[in-house]
Design an enzyme around this catalytic site. Sequence first.
Site, short mmCIF file in Angstrom:
data_model
loop_
_atom_site.label_atom_id
_atom_site.label_comp_id
_atom_site.label_asym_id
_atom_site.label_seq_id
_atom_site.Cartn_x
_atom_site.Cartn_y
_atom_site.Cartn_z
N ASP A 73 0.83 -1.20 0.00
CA ASP A 73 0.00 0.00 0.00
C ASP A 73 0.87 1.26 0.00
O ASP A 73 1.97 1.26 0.56
CB ASP A 73 -0.86 -0.04 1.28
CG ASP A 73 -1.95 1.00 1.28
OD1 ASP A 73 -2.76 0.99 0.35
OD2 ASP A 73 -1.99 1.82 2.22
N GLU B 141 1.80 0.18 -4.67
CA GLU B 141 0.74 1.09 -5.07
C GLU B 141 1.35 2.49 -5.21
O GLU B 141 1.55 3.19 -4.23
CB GLU B 141 -0.39 1.14 -4.03
CG GLU B 141 -1.52 2.05 -4.47
CD GLU B 141 -2.34 2.61 -3.31
OE1 GLU B 141 -3.49 2.98 -3.54
OE2 GLU B 141 -1.83 2.71 -2.17
#
Length: 626
Positions: free
Chosen positions: A340, A369
Site C-alpha cells: 500500500d 501502489e
Amino acid sequence: MQISTFSKYCRQSFVLLTIFLFNPVLSIAQQQGELRVEPPCWWAGMQHEQLQLLVYGKDIAATTVDFRYPGVTLKEAIRVENPDYLFLTLSLGKKVKPGVFDLIFTSGGKKVFSYPYEIRQRRDGSAARTGFTPADVIYLLMPDRFANGDPSNDNMPGMLEQADRSNLSGRHGGDIAGIRKNLGYFNDLGITSLWINPLLENNNKAFTYHGYAITDFYRVDPRYGTNADYAALVNEAHGKGLKVIMDMVFNHCGINHWFINDLPEKNWIHQFPEYTRSNFRAESLTDPYASEADRNRMLQGWFDTNMPDLDQRNPLLKEYLIQNSIWWVEFADLDGIRLDTQPYPYKEMMTAWTDRIFKEYPAFNLVGEAWLQKESMTAYYQKDAIVGDGYNSGMPSVTDFPLYTAMNRAFTENEGWSEGMARLYYVLAQDFLYANPGNNLIFLDNHDLNRYFNSVGKDLPALKMALAFLLTTRGIPQIYYGTELLMDGRESDGHGEIRKDFPGGWPGDAVNAFTRHGRSDLQNEAFDYMRKLLKWRKECAAITNGSLKHFIPENGLYTYFRKAGDQTVMVVINRNNEEKTMKMSRFAECTTGYSAGFDVIFGRTVSLGQEMSFPARSATIYELKK
Ligand code: CA
C-alpha cells in the site's frame, strides 16, 4: 476524474483526535500478565542470520534474558524509553535446527517470564518460490464484501465493530471461509492469482471493513478467520493453481494498534502539536526544487485521523516491519505482496525492505501502489529506475495509473489527435521511462476507483473493448471483483458503492452470481467474454511473454501485435459505430509470412487479405497462421 488520495480508504471524516495517544486501555499482554513476542516464531535456514524479537511485558526492560539453543546467540538486548519493551537481537547460524527453546526473563534472581520460542522448518522450495508474472491475471477482492462462508464469525468477542449489512460503510461478514468455498469460481473464470485486501486485525470502532487501519500486524482479523485459516486458504488456492498476493501496509497502522496505545519510543510515529495530515503530494519527493516543509508534510503527515504515520527511520520499527513481511511469506506460503501507499514511507526503508525480501526469495514479485498521474513519476518507483536521482526502490512492479487514466477515457470520448484510443498510444509511447514496463500492474479500476462499467456509461461493448486491451497489452492485468458481473458504482457516491457485496456470497441472497443460472443474460455475456480471453491468454506466450509493436490509431482503429518466437497475435480495436475496412499493407512488417488468422473470440480462421474488415465497436484478436 482525479480522486483525492486521502479519501482512498473511506470518505467519512472522523472527529479530530489528538495525537497524544497513550490510551488508558491496557494492552492485551499486560491484561493477561503474559508476554507478547514478535515475530511469534521464526524459521531455520534463512539467508539473513539475525532475528530481532520485540518482547512486550510489564517492566520487561528490568529483566535479564537467558536461553540455551545450539547455534542461537544473543547479540544485543536493547532497552528503549518504555520499560515494558525489550528488543533482542539474536544471531541464528546457518546450521540452526528447527525446535523450541525457552526465553527466560529473570529479575533479582527470580524468573519473571518465560516464552517458548519456536524455530520452524521451512517448506521445501520456500526460498525458490516464484511470484506473480505477466502470465498471471490478478483478481482483486475485498474480503468483507466477497462471501460470508461463516456467519458465526460476523461478530467476535473483543472486536469493537459489529456486523451490519445494511450499512454500506459497515462490516458485512465476508471472510476467509467464503473465499475458500468459492475457489472453483476463479478456476471457472480463468483467473490465476488473487489479491485480497488486507485481512489483518482492524479493531477499530467503525469503517473497519476495508482493512487498511491494522491493529495487529501478526493476526488475521478474527472476523475473517484465524492465521491458520489464511494459511489453509493459500494452500487450497495453490492446489487449484491460484497464486495469492498479500496486501501489506507500512506507511501507517490503525490508531488502536496495540503498540500505538503504548509506544515503545515516541519516534515510532510522527507526532505534531495538532493533527497534521499528509499533503498527498508525492511529487515533492522527486521534485528537485521541493521545500523541506513540503517533503516532510508528505512523508510525515498522517493519512487520516485514525491512521498514525509510522516513522520507518527508527531502526527497530524498520526491522519489525521487514521481518513481518518475511514472516507472512513463510507462514502463509505467499506468491506476492501488494504494498500500500508505496511513496509514503521513507524511500530508504522501501529499498531496505525489497533488498531483504529478494535476499530470501530471489524469484518473488512485489507490486507497489504508486498512485501517481505521470509516467515519469511511476517509473521512478519501479526497480532499476532509469530516470531520477539514482534512487532504486527495488520494487519490480508498480501500479500503472497513467494507463488506468487513459483506459478510462479511451473508449468513451471522441477519437482525436490525442483523444480516444490515442491516449493509450501516448501512454505506451512513454514506456522508455520504465526499467520494466511489462511488469507494471494494469487495471481498469480497483477498490478506490469508479467501477469501470460506470466509467463507460454501462456500455457493454466499451467494457469488452477495454477488457480486450487490458488482457492483450503489456503488463500484469488486475481485475476488480464483480467486473465480470457488470457491477456498477461511482466513487463519489461513497466507497460502499464501489465495494458492494458479491451476489450469492451470503446465505439467503436473492440471486447467486457464482452460478450461470444466477447471472443475467447480460452478466453471462460479460462473464463469458472475460473467461474466453482469460483462458486463452494464459496459454499464449505472445501475450504473456512477448514483444509489443503498435501502430498509431487512425480512423478509430488501433492495431497492435504481440510476438514471441513464431507466435504472433494481432489485435485490432475498432471504435467506430460501423464495420471498417483497412489496407493491411501498413502492417506488413508484422504480418509478412502469415496467411491466415485464428479469431480467438469467434473461434474461426480467416484468410489474411490485402484489405480486411473489422466489426463495429469491438476488438478482433487473431493468432496469425502461416
Ligand atoms: Ca463471516
